[in-house]
Design an enzyme around this catalytic site. Sequence first.
Site, PDB file in Angstrom:
ATOM      1  N   TYR A   1       0.810  -1.218   0.000  1.00 42.80           N
ATOM      2  CA  TYR A   1       0.000   0.000   0.000  1.00 42.80           C
ATOM      3  C   TYR A   1       0.846   1.272   0.000  1.00 42.80           C
ATOM      4  O   TYR A   1       0.297   2.378  -0.069  1.00 42.80           O
ATOM      5  CB  TYR A   1      -0.934   0.007   1.205  1.00 42.80           C
ATOM      6  CG  TYR A   1      -2.159  -0.857   1.009  1.00 42.80           C
ATOM      7  CD1 TYR A   1      -3.407  -0.294   0.813  1.00 42.80           C
ATOM      8  CD2 TYR A   1      -2.051  -2.240   1.012  1.00 42.80           C
ATOM      9  CE1 TYR A   1      -4.517  -1.084   0.635  1.00 42.80           C
ATOM     10  CE2 TYR A   1      -3.157  -3.040   0.829  1.00 42.80           C
ATOM     11  CZ  TYR A   1      -4.393  -2.467   0.642  1.00 42.80           C
ATOM     12  OH  TYR A   1      -5.497  -3.257   0.455  1.00 42.80           O
TER      13      TYR A   1
ATOM     14  N   LYS B   1       3.517 -14.019   6.094  1.00 42.10           N
ATOM     15  CA  LYS B   1       3.819 -14.994   5.047  1.00 42.10           C
ATOM     16  C   LYS B   1       5.336 -15.132   4.930  1.00 42.10           C
ATOM     17  O   LYS B   1       5.926 -15.128   3.860  1.00 42.10           O
ATOM     18  CB  LYS B   1       3.193 -14.543   3.719  1.00 42.10           C
ATOM     19  CG  LYS B   1       3.201 -15.589   2.624  1.00 42.10           C
ATOM     20  CD  LYS B   1       2.350 -16.804   2.930  1.00 42.10           C
ATOM     21  CE  LYS B   1       2.373 -17.788   1.758  1.00 42.10           C
ATOM     22  NZ  LYS B   1       1.706 -19.072   2.107  1.00 42.10           N
TER      23      LYS B   1
END
Length: 393
Positions: free
Chosen positions: A148, A218
């Site tokens: 973002y 992750k």
Amino acid sequence: MAKIEKKDGKLLVPNNVTIPFIEGDGVGAEITPVMQTVADAAVEKAYQGGRKIEWKEVYAGGKAHELTGDWLPQATLDAFQKYLVGIKGPLMTPVGGGIRSLNVALRQTLDLYVCLRPIRYFSGIVSPVKQPELVDMCVFRENTEDIYAGIEWEAGSEAAQKFYRFLHDEMGVSKVRFPGSSAFGVKPVSKEGSERLIRSAIGYALDHRLPSVTLVHKGNIMKFTEGGFKKWGYELAEREYGDALREGRLVIKDCICDAFLQNALLKPQDYSVIATMNLNGDYVSDMLAAQVGGIGIAPGANINYQSGHAIFEATHGIAPDIAGKDIVNPSSIILSAVMMLDYLGWGEAGLLITDAMERLFRDGCATQDLARFMEHGKPVGTEAFGEQILQRL
């Protein structure tokens, strides 16, 4: 107009406090006035006139563009800087260049590094899962880094080719399968940005005596960005909260994001406070909201715990297809106002609102989006829903 100040790490909130608000685009014009009426009534009820909100309208989005020619006027940013705490309806995304997202611009300009999304179940709401009452989590989503950050280059552009040449020639990268037609994005994840987010999540868990903080990442694939987030989180906990860990007041654990999405359905009771990065947090918070009835009843806030700045917000979009029809659900922004009241230290007023809403849902009274799934649902319009809350305060 009286403004909030922060001194010695604490918010100093005057009894008559000025709160800047952005009405919002689309359905914002319908839900924001309902929120204000409910919040005002709850504050009056809780404090018998001893406290009051003075609302100060500021502009962003379509309304700002019509009035000033600017999507996000400097005066709006100045107001949030000055008054510390504000609330906003949903904002449209400008078309044709310029600001990518007004919401992201507000967060990054004011450095609102925590996106706080509490998710809980209200009895009476029909959910797609069997035991939605087991979902009771608070998501701390990092708000300023990750994908973002908006660092990307369009496929076929000279900038994309220049970036690829740097990767290939200077960094020895040979794993771009189709370099001529690839777009590229950069994912910055810093130690400082990760630590301040995780520190906020741990502080929240300890303050509210919650059982655990889970680092969702992750890191098995993105070893230095998301893996770094996990590593820095454990190191921070040991360095700054060692006593709480050893005394059992704090439990830190981690979970791979795809496994967490599965576990949140199968055993949501195992999770309490979630700390995660920007993109993961976007997925996780919306998925959890769906488990308890949908994003229409999901509140949210963007907070800088260091400076005290906070903007509370409806978490859904502008919904132009239903704007002006008196059917939109105002619960998201109302519950965001509850979060705001808690942040101000006016939790008694917030509790009045949530109790009234829960009794309303138990009675089968809700806007159409929720009432249609209830066995004896009684759909009401946007304004009528607010009036029903007022009757139950």
